[in-house]
Scaffold this active site. Structure first.
Site, short mmCIF file in Angstrom:
data_model
loop_
_atom_site.label_atom_id
_atom_site.label_comp_id
_atom_site.label_asym_id
_atom_site.label_seq_id
_atom_site.Cartn_x
_atom_site.Cartn_y
_atom_site.Cartn_z
N SER A 84 0.85 -1.20 0.00
CA SER A 84 0.00 0.00 0.00
C SER A 84 0.88 1.24 0.00
O SER A 84 1.99 1.22 0.57
CB SER A 84 -0.87 0.02 1.25
OG SER A 84 -1.48 1.30 1.41
N TYR B 187 -1.90 0.04 10.56
CA TYR B 187 -2.15 -0.47 9.20
C TYR B 187 -0.95 -0.17 8.30
O TYR B 187 -0.44 -1.05 7.60
CB TYR B 187 -3.42 0.15 8.61
CG TYR B 187 -3.58 -0.22 7.15
CD1 TYR B 187 -3.89 -1.53 6.79
CD2 TYR B 187 -3.38 0.71 6.13
CE1 TYR B 187 -4.01 -1.90 5.46
CE2 TYR B 187 -3.49 0.35 4.81
CZ TYR B 187 -3.80 -0.95 4.47
OH TYR B 187 -3.89 -1.32 3.14
P1 NDP Z 1 -11.76 -5.72 0.44
O1 NDP Z 1 -12.23 -5.50 1.82
O2 NDP Z 1 -12.69 -5.48 -0.68
O3 NDP Z 1 -11.16 -7.20 0.30
C1 NDP Z 1 -10.37 -7.77 1.31
C2 NDP Z 1 -10.27 -9.27 1.07
O4 NDP Z 1 -9.42 -9.83 2.07
C3 NDP Z 1 -11.61 -9.96 1.16
O5 NDP Z 1 -11.71 -10.90 0.12
C4 NDP Z 1 -11.56 -10.67 2.51
O6 NDP Z 1 -12.31 -11.88 2.42
C5 NDP Z 1 -10.07 -10.98 2.59
N1 NDP Z 1 -9.66 -11.26 3.95
C6 NDP Z 1 -9.66 -10.41 5.02
N2 NDP Z 1 -9.28 -11.06 6.13
C7 NDP Z 1 -9.03 -12.36 5.76
C8 NDP Z 1 -8.63 -13.51 6.44
N3 NDP Z 1 -8.39 -13.50 7.77
N4 NDP Z 1 -8.46 -14.67 5.76
C9 NDP Z 1 -8.71 -14.70 4.43
N5 NDP Z 1 -9.10 -13.64 3.70
C10 NDP Z 1 -9.27 -12.48 4.37
O7 NDP Z 1 -10.45 -4.79 0.29
P2 NDP Z 1 -9.41 -4.58 -0.92
O8 NDP Z 1 -9.71 -5.45 -2.07
O9 NDP Z 1 -9.29 -3.14 -1.13
O10 NDP Z 1 -8.08 -5.07 -0.18
C11 NDP Z 1 -7.21 -6.05 -0.70
C12 NDP Z 1 -5.79 -5.73 -0.28
O11 NDP Z 1 -5.42 -4.48 -0.84
C13 NDP Z 1 -5.58 -5.59 1.22
O12 NDP Z 1 -4.35 -6.21 1.56
C14 NDP Z 1 -5.51 -4.09 1.44
O13 NDP Z 1 -4.75 -3.76 2.57
C15 NDP Z 1 -4.85 -3.66 0.16
N6 NDP Z 1 -5.03 -2.26 -0.24
C16 NDP Z 1 -6.27 -1.71 -0.40
C17 NDP Z 1 -6.40 -0.40 -0.87
C18 NDP Z 1 -7.70 0.28 -1.02
O14 NDP Z 1 -7.74 1.52 -0.99
N7 NDP Z 1 -8.80 -0.43 -1.22
C19 NDP Z 1 -5.22 0.35 -1.25
C20 NDP Z 1 -3.97 -0.31 -1.02
C21 NDP Z 1 -3.90 -1.57 -0.57
P3 NDP Z 1 -13.19 -12.52 3.59
O15 NDP Z 1 -13.72 -11.42 4.45
O16 NDP Z 1 -14.25 -13.28 2.83
O17 NDP Z 1 -12.26 -13.46 4.30
C1 8X3 Z 2 -4.99 1.62 1.61
C2 8X3 Z 2 -4.56 2.80 0.79
O1 8X3 Z 2 -4.49 5.31 0.73
O2 8X3 Z 2 -6.38 4.22 1.84
O3 8X3 Z 2 -3.92 0.78 1.72
O4 8X3 Z 2 -4.18 4.16 2.85
S1 8X3 Z 2 -4.91 4.19 1.59
#
Ligand code: NDP
Ligand code: 8X3
Length: 264
Positions: free
Chosen positions: A141, A154
Site C-alpha cells: 500500500s 495499518y
Molecule cells: P476488500 O475489503 O474489498 O477485500 C479484502 C479481502 O481480504 C476480502 O476478500 C476478505 O475476504 C479478505 N480477507 C480479510 N481477512 C481475511 C482472512 N483473515 N483470511 C482470508 N481472507 C481475508 O479490500 P481490498 O480489495 O481493497 O483489499 C485487498 C488488499 O489491498 C488488502 O491487503 C488491502 O490492505 C490492500 N489495499 C487496499 C487499498 C484500497 O484503498 N482499497 C489500497 C492499497 C492496498 P473474507 O472477508 O471473505 O475473508
Molecule cells: C490503503 C490505501 O491510501 O487508503 O492501503 O491508505 S490508503
C-alpha cells in the site's frame, strides 16, 4: 483460439475487491485460480460466474496456518502445481490516533496482514522452489511510504509487506522464483467499509471529490508483473489516483473518525 494454459495461481482475499478481480483477470489470461477467503458463498458465486471450472473456491482464514495447510494439501488435480501466489488478503480497522487505539484492532491487522501473509507464503514458497519457477505478488500500500493521520498500525503492517518482498527476493535468489510488490493508493472496494466497521456513509465520504483507483487498475498491474519475461523481476509498482498526491487526509484534513477519535 484456445487459451494458453499458464499454471495455477493462488489468490488470497478473492471474495471481494482487488482479489476478486485479480482472480477473474488471471483466469482470463489462462491461469487456473485457487480463490481463497473466509466467505465461501461469495467465492462460489465468483467460481460459478464465468470461469468454466478454472476458479476453485477455497474457504480458509489466512490467520489459521493449519487450516491453510489442510486446504492446500487437499487441492484437487489441476490445482496442485501452484506457480503463482498473490498475497492480497488484508484489512484495516479504524482511523483514530495510536494513543487512543484498540489492541484488538491492532492485533487483527497484524494477524491478517503480517502473520496471514507469512502463513500462506511459508506453505507455498517451498512448492515454488521445488518446481524451480514461480512468482509471488504481495499487495502492499502507499500507506507504507506516505504517512497519514490514523494510518499507524495499518501502514506499518504494509511497510512490513514492502520490506519482506525485497527480502524474499534475496532469499529466493537462484531458485527461479520472482517476487513483486504492488502498492496501490485509494481504491473503492469494501476496504473502507471494513475500516469504518460497516459504516457505509463514512466509507463513502472518504472518496468524495476524488476518482479512486478501481479493482481493475490493480488487477492489471498484478497481471503485468506476471507477464514480463522470465529474466525480468518487477520489484515494485506504486499506483495512486491522480487526485491523491500523498497519503489520506487532503491538505491537512484527517479522514473522518466515526464517533470522534475511536478506532485503531
Ligand atoms: P476488500 O475489503 O474489498 O477485500 C479484502 C479481502 O481480504 C476480502 O476478500 C476478505 O475476504 C479478505 N480477507 C480479510 N481477512 C481475511 C482472512 N483473515 N483470511 C482470508 N481472507 C481475508 O479490500 P481490498 O480489495 O481493497 O483489499 C485487498 C488488499 O489491498 C488488502 O491487503 C488491502 O490492505 C490492500 N489495499 C487496499 C487499498 C484500497 O484503498 N482499497 C489500497 C492499497 C492496498 P473474507 O472477508 O471473505 O475473508
Ligand atoms: C490503503 C490505501 O491510501 O487508503 O492501503 O491508505 S490508503
Amino acid at each position: 483460439m484456445a487459451q494458453e494454459k499458464r499454471g495455477v495461481a493462488v489468490v488470497s482475499g478473492a471474495s471481494s475487491g482487488f482479489g476478486r478481480r485479480i482472480a477473474q483477470v488471471l483466469c482470463g489470461r489462462g491461469y487456473s485460480v485457487v480463490a481463497l477467503a473466509r466467505r465461501e458463498g461469495r467465492l462460489k458465486v465468483l467460481a460459478d460466474e464465468d470461469s468454466g471450472g478454472a476458479i476453485l473456491p477455497v474457504a480458509a482464514d489466512v490467520r489459521d496456518r493449519e487450516g491453510l495447510a489442510r486446504a492446500l494439501d487437499g487441492l484437487p488435480a489441476g490445482f496442485r502445481d501452484i506457480s503463482v501466489l498473490v498475497n492480497n488478503a488484508g484489512l484495516s480497522r479504524g482511523f483514530g490516533p495510536l494513543q487512543s487505539g484498540s489492541h484488538e484492532s491492532w492485533q487483527e491487522m497484524v494477524d491478517t496482514n503480517i502473520s496471514g501473509l507469512l502463513n500462506l507464503s511459508g506453505l507455498v514458497l517451498p512448492r515454488l522452489v521445488a518446481r524451480g519457477s514461480g512468482h509471488v505478488v504481495n499487495i502492499g500500500s502507499i500507506a507504507a511510504s506516505y504517512p497519514y493521520m490514523g494510518g499507524n498500525v495499518y501502514a506499518a503492517t504494509k511497510a512490513f509487506v514492502h520490506q519482506l518482498s525485497l527480502n524474499m527476493r534475496v532469499d529466493l535468489q537462484g531458485t527461479g522464483v520472482r517476487v513483486s510488490c504492488v502498492a496501490p493508493g485509494m481504491a473503492k472496494t469494501e476496504f473502507a467499509k471494513v475500516r469504518y466497521d460497516g459504516d457505509e456513509a463514512s466509507a463513502e465520504a472518504l472518496y468524495r471529490g476524488i476518482e479512486p483507483l478501481t479493482d481493475d487498475d490493480v488487477a492489471e498491474a498484478v497481471a503485468w508483473c506476471l507477464a514480463q519475461p522470465a529474466r525480468v523481476n518487477v520489484n515494485m509498482i506504486e499506483l495512486m489516483p491522480v487526485d491523491q498526491p500523498f497519503g489520506l487526509g487532503f491538505a491537512g484534513s484527517p479522514p473522518a473518525s466515526p464517533g470522534g477519535a475511536g478506532g485503531a
